[in-house]
Design a protein around this motif. Structure first.
Motif, PDB file in Angstrom:
ATOM      1  N   LEU A 188       5.715   0.145  -6.077  1.00 39.89           N
ATOM      2  CA  LEU A 188       6.833  -0.796  -6.087  1.00 39.89           C
ATOM      3  C   LEU A 188       6.808  -1.720  -4.874  1.00 39.89           C
ATOM      4  O   LEU A 188       7.331  -2.824  -4.920  1.00 39.89           O
ATOM      5  CB  LEU A 188       8.158  -0.023  -6.058  1.00 39.89           C
ATOM      6  CG  LEU A 188       8.661   0.539  -7.371  1.00 39.89           C
ATOM      7  CD1 LEU A 188       9.972   1.272  -7.138  1.00 39.89           C
ATOM      8  CD2 LEU A 188       8.890  -0.609  -8.339  1.00 39.89           C
ATOM      9  N   CYS A 189       6.211  -1.232  -3.794  1.00 41.05           N
ATOM     10  CA  CYS A 189       6.230  -1.989  -2.542  1.00 41.05           C
ATOM     11  C   CYS A 189       5.354  -3.234  -2.599  1.00 41.05           C
ATOM     12  O   CYS A 189       5.481  -4.118  -1.760  1.00 41.05           O
ATOM     13  CB  CYS A 189       5.813  -1.103  -1.380  1.00 41.05           C
ATOM     14  SG  CYS A 189       7.006   0.206  -1.097  1.00 41.05           S
ATOM     15  N   TYR A 190       4.443  -3.304  -3.564  1.00 42.47           N
ATOM     16  CA  TYR A 190       3.765  -4.591  -3.773  1.00 42.47           C
ATOM     17  C   TYR A 190       4.185  -5.237  -5.087  1.00 42.47           C
ATOM     18  O   TYR A 190       4.152  -6.451  -5.224  1.00 42.47           O
ATOM     19  CB  TYR A 190       2.237  -4.468  -3.658  1.00 42.47           C
ATOM     20  CG  TYR A 190       1.580  -3.480  -4.604  1.00 42.47           C
ATOM     21  CD1 TYR A 190       1.303  -3.816  -5.917  1.00 42.47           C
ATOM     22  CD2 TYR A 190       1.205  -2.221  -4.167  1.00 42.47           C
ATOM     23  CE1 TYR A 190       0.690  -2.920  -6.785  1.00 42.47           C
ATOM     24  CE2 TYR A 190       0.607  -1.309  -5.023  1.00 42.47           C
ATOM     25  CZ  TYR A 190       0.348  -1.666  -6.329  1.00 42.47           C
ATOM     26  OH  TYR A 190      -0.252  -0.780  -7.182  1.00 42.47           O
ATOM     27  N   GLN A 191       4.609  -4.405  -6.058  1.00 42.01           N
ATOM     28  CA  GLN A 191       4.996  -5.003  -7.341  1.00 42.01           C
ATOM     29  C   GLN A 191       6.244  -5.881  -7.197  1.00 42.01           C
ATOM     30  O   GLN A 191       6.267  -7.016  -7.687  1.00 42.01           O
ATOM     31  CB  GLN A 191       5.240  -3.909  -8.382  1.00 42.01           C
ATOM     32  CG  GLN A 191       3.939  -3.259  -8.839  1.00 42.01           C
ATOM     33  CD  GLN A 191       4.160  -1.948  -9.587  1.00 42.01           C
ATOM     34  OE1 GLN A 191       5.253  -1.389  -9.576  1.00 42.01           O
ATOM     35  NE2 GLN A 191       3.101  -1.448 -10.211  1.00 42.01           N
ATOM     36  N   ALA A 212      -0.469  -6.651  11.247  1.00 41.10           N
ATOM     37  CA  ALA A 212       0.368  -6.029  10.213  1.00 41.10           C
ATOM     38  C   ALA A 212       1.382  -5.066  10.813  1.00 41.10           C
ATOM     39  O   ALA A 212       1.110  -4.402  11.813  1.00 41.10           O
ATOM     40  CB  ALA A 212      -0.504  -5.278   9.219  1.00 41.10           C
ATOM     41  N   ARG A 213       2.547  -5.009  10.191  1.00 42.46           N
ATOM     42  CA  ARG A 213       3.499  -3.987  10.590  1.00 42.46           C
ATOM     43  C   ARG A 213       3.091  -2.684   9.902  1.00 42.46           C
ATOM     44  O   ARG A 213       2.743  -2.683   8.721  1.00 42.46           O
ATOM     45  CB  ARG A 213       4.897  -4.398  10.158  1.00 42.46           C
ATOM     46  CG  ARG A 213       5.936  -3.567  10.824  1.00 42.46           C
ATOM     47  CD  ARG A 213       7.289  -4.207  10.740  1.00 42.46           C
ATOM     48  NE  ARG A 213       8.255  -3.130  10.563  1.00 42.46           N
ATOM     49  CZ  ARG A 213       9.461  -3.299  10.080  1.00 42.46           C
ATOM     50  NH1 ARG A 213       9.860  -4.495   9.673  1.00 42.46           N
ATOM     51  NH2 ARG A 213      10.276  -2.278   9.991  1.00 42.46           N
ATOM     52  N   VAL A 273       9.825  -2.098   3.567  1.00 41.35           N
ATOM     53  CA  VAL A 273       8.488  -2.636   3.318  1.00 41.35           C
ATOM     54  C   VAL A 273       8.590  -3.862   2.413  1.00 41.35           C
ATOM     55  O   VAL A 273       7.956  -4.894   2.665  1.00 41.35           O
ATOM     56  CB  VAL A 273       7.574  -1.580   2.645  1.00 41.35           C
ATOM     57  CG1 VAL A 273       6.196  -2.158   2.357  1.00 41.35           C
ATOM     58  CG2 VAL A 273       7.461  -0.342   3.509  1.00 41.35           C
ATOM     59  N   ILE A 274       9.409  -3.747   1.381  1.00 44.28           N
ATOM     60  CA  ILE A 274       9.530  -4.845   0.435  1.00 44.28           C
ATOM     61  C   ILE A 274      10.106  -6.087   1.114  1.00 44.28           C
ATOM     62  O   ILE A 274       9.573  -7.185   0.959  1.00 44.28           O
ATOM     63  CB  ILE A 274      10.377  -4.400  -0.783  1.00 44.28           C
ATOM     64  CG1 ILE A 274       9.584  -3.365  -1.602  1.00 44.28           C
ATOM     65  CG2 ILE A 274      10.752  -5.597  -1.659  1.00 44.28           C
ATOM     66  CD1 ILE A 274      10.386  -2.633  -2.646  1.00 44.28           C
ATOM     67  N   ALA A 275      11.150  -5.891   1.903  1.00 43.79           N
ATOM     68  CA  ALA A 275      11.747  -7.043   2.599  1.00 43.79           C
ATOM     69  C   ALA A 275      10.702  -7.716   3.496  1.00 43.79           C
ATOM     70  O   ALA A 275      10.576  -8.945   3.534  1.00 43.79           O
ATOM     71  CB  ALA A 275      12.949  -6.588   3.425  1.00 43.79           C
ATOM     72  N   HIS A 276       9.924  -6.898   4.181  1.00 44.79           N
ATOM     73  CA  HIS A 276       8.900  -7.429   5.080  1.00 44.79           C
ATOM     74  C   HIS A 276       7.864  -8.246   4.298  1.00 44.79           C
ATOM     75  O   HIS A 276       7.477  -9.336   4.719  1.00 44.79           O
ATOM     76  CB  HIS A 276       8.241  -6.263   5.808  1.00 44.79           C
ATOM     77  CG  HIS A 276       7.166  -6.658   6.765  1.00 44.79           C
ATOM     78  ND1 HIS A 276       7.443  -7.265   7.972  1.00 44.79           N
ATOM     79  CD2 HIS A 276       5.817  -6.538   6.703  1.00 44.79           C
ATOM     80  CE1 HIS A 276       6.307  -7.512   8.603  1.00 44.79           C
ATOM     81  NE2 HIS A 276       5.300  -7.060   7.856  1.00 44.79           N
TER      82      HIS A 276
END
Ligand code: ADP
Ligand code: ZN
Length: 597
Positions: A47-50, A193-194, A25-28
């Protein structure tokens, strides 16, 4: 050298590796893609948006309806050395002005905003004047008009896409059903969106159902034996019971506070704040206590009354153990619960169709309680997910013995038939066990052939059989007839001996709980470690008070436990403990080493 997501995870948050889908998710998102993430509470969505907000240029804007939590969230980020601020109605004009300046000057990594605030022209213009890293839309299920957390402002968040078409958006929620998912995509225009979906399982939560006797005493025993001094939530059906239970626990020396919709807003806020910020507070609540709890170290969720559906039960128990540490879901239930909930449904205003749905939800919940096989497998299956026995629920840990219950079930069914299917459980049990009460004598039920045929079993045992009969669909409670037990068509095959009935072997309630007892600090082996852990907790309490933040913001229990076990004597060794990032090492390292020594 440019920072990578993994190096930031390690240096800032102090964690060695990503969990589940985080890395993907983070890489995306770092790459600028839109995302919708459906993942259970405690799985690490923040964490996935931070991290992408820190890695991308500009400020990450987080939309969240949980205003009461923003201050703590921002304080927690500050403890990690991340530049964050919030904008909501709790700020004065000059405080808000200062935050706006920081945004304009590009000084922030993260900005938390309440949706109604974000939608003001002033705020939209502020954002237009700044460089934006991304939009994170937290609790995205709030756009759903069918859910109970609906927020009208959420629907208008589509404006973000229209005004800032180039800024990537990530929507996050723990609600994973298909309908809600489709609604989020449509309303927030996230067609491109994925979508990242993870299993809804919460493996660290241990599920347990106990037979209700004196429920409050049982609850007290459970807390004393397994969760003394820990934070927990106790759910009750009525406000009155909430008040009484909180008082009962307080009398026993447990820091317990009530929370229900009948209290004043201030009283509710005060109790919620205590729960959020102090160590070891127990909240006794109706289901009104839910959204807006962001406490990672809730060690148990107890139900003193049967929830109305598996959806509700799963959501409520899901508030335990967000930090991934072992947590308990404990439910006491009895026949009276079933009778009471059925009455509530039958007397509700909803139409025929509505009542049917409610009844089938209750039946599923009942089936879960009466299950002899893995409870987790049942729950996941209910939500459409296949799984194998979990090894972390009561039925896995101490599999109930089953017996051929055909004969007692036949005795019960025929007793109900012979008394005319017009009486409730109490009277039926009186007849079965041969009690010549006034009511029995009045109806001449002592003359029946079924009078006393079940006297070799106790009343609680018969109650368990009645519950299983209901769960198996052989019996119903009819409220149009004052709670009378009635047979369903399925009962005929049993009465005729064409179908055998497996039943759980009956155990007394106390016995059943003792076998699954578990020490609260069971991962800590030696007594010394426990003593150190307690000292660390004391230290954390003071540090939290000094910094004006909740205890878990300083360090999670998991980190303290790990410190107690490893006893690090150098800063380098302390840095290896999960949850100890660079900033915290700098701020607290020396004090902790001194404590260990
Ligand atoms: P969610 O928002 O999905 O409910 P959070 O983002 O609050 O979950 O995370 C739950 C807990 O897990 C937090 O205490 C967080 O610090 C911790 N956590 C998140 N990611 C990791 C990781 N990769 N390793 C260890 N702990 C993590
Ligand atoms: Zn199991």
């Amino acid at each position: 050298m440019t920072a990578t997501a993994l190096s930031l995870l390690n240096s800032v948050f102090g964690y060695p590796a990503f969990r589940g889908q985080q890395a993907e998710v983070i890489a995306h998102c770092v790459g600028g893609g839109d995302a919708l993430m459906l993942s259970p509470t405690g799985s690490g969505k923040s964490l996935c948006y931070q991290l992408p907000a820190m890695l991308r240029d500009g400020v990450g804007v987080v939309v969240s309806p949980l205003i009461a939590l923003m201050q703590d969230q921002v304080a927690a980020l500050a403890e990690l050395g991340i530049k964050a601020a919030f904008l909501n109605s709790t700020l004065s004009a000059s405080e808000a002005g200062a935050v706006e300046r920081q945004v304009r000057n590009g000084e922030l990594d993260l900005l938390y905003v309440a949706p109604e605030r974000l939608l003001t022209e002033r705020c939209l213009q502020l954002l237009a004047s700044a460089k934006l890293a991304l939009f994170a839309i937290d609790e995205a299920h709030c756009v759903s008009q069918w859910g109970h957390d609906f927020r009208p402002e959420y629907i208008q968040l589509s404006v973000l896409h229209e005004r800032f078409p180039d800024v990537p958006r990530i929507a996050l929620t723990a609600t994973a059903d298909r309908l809600t998912r489709a609604e989020i995509i449509a309303r927030l225009q996230l067609e491109q969106a994925r979508v990242f979906v993870s299993s809804i399982d919460r493996p660290n939560i241990r599920y347990r159902v106990v037979e209700k006797g004196n429920a409050r005493k049982q609850l007290l025993g459970f807390i004393r034996a397994e969760h003394e001094g820990a934070a927990g939530i106790v759910y009750c059906l009525s406000r009155k019971k909430v008040e009484e239970t909180a008082e009962f626990l307080r009398d026993e020396g447990i820091a317990a506070y009530a929370y229900h919709a009948g209290m004043s807003a201030e009283a509710r806020a005060k109790h919620q704040r205590r729960f959020q910020r102090e160590d070891g507070v127990v909240i006794v609540a109706t289901i009104a206590f839910g959204m807006g709890i962001d406490k990672p170290d809730v060690r148990f969720v107890a139900h003193l009354d049967l929830p109305k559906s598996i959806e509700g039960y799963y959501q409520e128990t899901g508030r335990a153990g967000r930090d991934g540490q072992p947590a308990d879901a404990w439910l006491a239930y009895g026949l009276q619960d079933v009778v009471q909930l059925r009455r509530m449904i039958d007397q509700s205003d909803g139409g025929e169709e509505y009542r049917k749905v409610q009844v089938s939800k209750l039946d599923a919940m009942l089936g879960l309680c009466e299950a002899s096989d893995c409870r987790r497998v049942r729950m996941l299956a209910y939500f459409g997910e296949a799984s194998t026995p979990c090894g972390n629920c009561d039925t896995c840990l101490t599999p109930p013995q089953t017996m051929d219950g055909t004969i007692p079930m036949q005795q019960l069914l025929s007793c109900i038939v012979r008394t005319g299917q017009r009486f409730g459980a109490v009277h039926v049990m009186d007849v079965l066990t041969g009690h010549d009460t006034d009511k029995v004598l009045h109806w001449r039920h002592h003359d029946l052939r079924t009078f006393g045929i079940g006297k070799d079993r106790s009343v609680p045992e018969w109650r368990a059989i009645i519950r299983q009969g209901i769960a198996l669909g052989l019996l119903v409670v009819d409220h149009d007839a004052y709670g009378a037990l009635k047979l369903t068509p399925a009962a005929r095959a049993v009465l005729k001996g064409e179908q055998r009935v497996p039943l759980r072997e009956y155990h007394k309630a106390e016995k059943a709980t003792r076998t699954t007892r578990r020490a609260s600090s069971d991962e800590l082996v030696a007594g010394d470690d426990v003593a150190l852990f307690e000292r660390l907790r004391e230290w954390r309490k003071r540090a939290a008070a000094d910094h004006g933040v909740p205890a878990y913001v300083i360090f999670h229990d998991a980190s303290l436990k790990e410190i107690a076990r490893r006893r690090p004597e150098t800063l380098a060794a302390l840095r290896e403990v999960p949850g100890v990032g660079e900033r915290k090492l700098e701020a607290y390292g020396r004090e902790i080493i001194a404590l260990v020594e």
